[in-house]
Design a protein around this motif. Structure first.
Motif, PDB file in Angstrom:
ATOM      1  N   TRP A  73       0.815  -1.149   0.018  1.00  0.00           N
ATOM      2  CA  TRP A  73       0.107  -0.007  -0.019  1.00  0.00           C
ATOM      3  C   TRP A  73       0.664   1.232  -0.024  1.00  0.00           C
ATOM      4  N   LEU A  76       1.838   1.961  -3.495  1.00  0.00           N
ATOM      5  CA  LEU A  76       0.753   2.383  -4.253  1.00  0.00           C
ATOM      6  C   LEU A  76       0.545   3.763  -3.936  1.00  0.00           C
ATOM      7  N   VAL A 105      -3.580  -5.711  -3.004  1.00  0.00           N
ATOM      8  CA  VAL A 105      -4.243  -4.685  -3.394  1.00  0.00           C
ATOM      9  C   VAL A 105      -5.703  -5.065  -3.597  1.00  0.00           C
ATOM     10  N   ASN A 108      -7.095  -3.701   0.054  1.00  0.00           N
ATOM     11  CA  ASN A 108      -6.853  -2.424   0.271  1.00  0.00           C
ATOM     12  C   ASN A 108      -7.944  -1.931   0.998  1.00  0.00           C
ATOM     13  N   CYS A 116      -5.385   1.999  -5.183  1.00  0.00           N
ATOM     14  CA  CYS A 116      -5.170   0.589  -5.773  1.00  0.00           C
ATOM     15  C   CYS A 116      -5.729   0.503  -7.342  1.00  0.00           C
TER      16      CYS A 116
END
Length: 156
Positions: A73, A76, A105, A108, A116
């Motif tokens: 994360w 991301l 992902v 998330n 994502c």
């Protein structure tokens, strides 16, 4: 846990807060509505984001997850609005495999804020766990001006 909902182009969304940080964003209208400083700031930020996507989140995010999920994360959050990365590219940065990145992902808890939707498959758009599935993902990428024409063409 305080929650606050908002209307969005994707339908109703609900933000959840714990200890002064956003911990979740869910599709649908929440049962409880509490206007804390953090939730109001997040709602206002999202209202503006849907008009002009930005990466400057002025409040803390604290998603619950494993150390590996949090590493993914964090990667991301480094993908700028209007750009995409493949699962393999994220795996190269965070460690693991494309499959393990896809699983992280998919789990998330704070979509849109932890973007994502900016992660795509090597051969196509990939999945999306939002209420509208890949239609929501495509809509978010188009909103940000991401170059998705080739990605969508590869999907056929």
């Amino acid at each position: 846990m305080p929650q606050l909902s908002l209307h969005s182009p994707l339908g109703p969304l609900t933000l959840s807060e714990e200890d002064g940080a956003i911990i979740a964003l869910d599709w649908g209208w929440g049962r409880d509505q509490t206007e804390t400083d953090v939730l109001v700031a997040a709602r206002e930020w999202l209202d503006k984001w849907f008009d002009a996507p930005s990466d400057n989140i002025p409040f803390r995010l604290a998603p619950f997850g494993t150390p590996y999920q949090k590493r993914v994360w964090d990667e991301l959050l480094k993908i700028p609005a209007g750009e995409v990365r493949t699962y393999a590219q994220v795996a190269a940065a965070a460690g693991g495999s494309s499959r393990s990145v896809g699983q992280a992902v998919g789990r998330n808890p704070i979509p849109i804020l932890i973007p994502c939707h900016r992660v795509v498959a090597a051969q196509g758009i990939g999945g999306y766990s939002g209420d509208g599935g890949t239609d929501d993902k495509v809509w978010l990428l188009e909103l940000e001006g991401a170059p998705i024409t080739g990605i969508l063409r590869d999907q056929s």
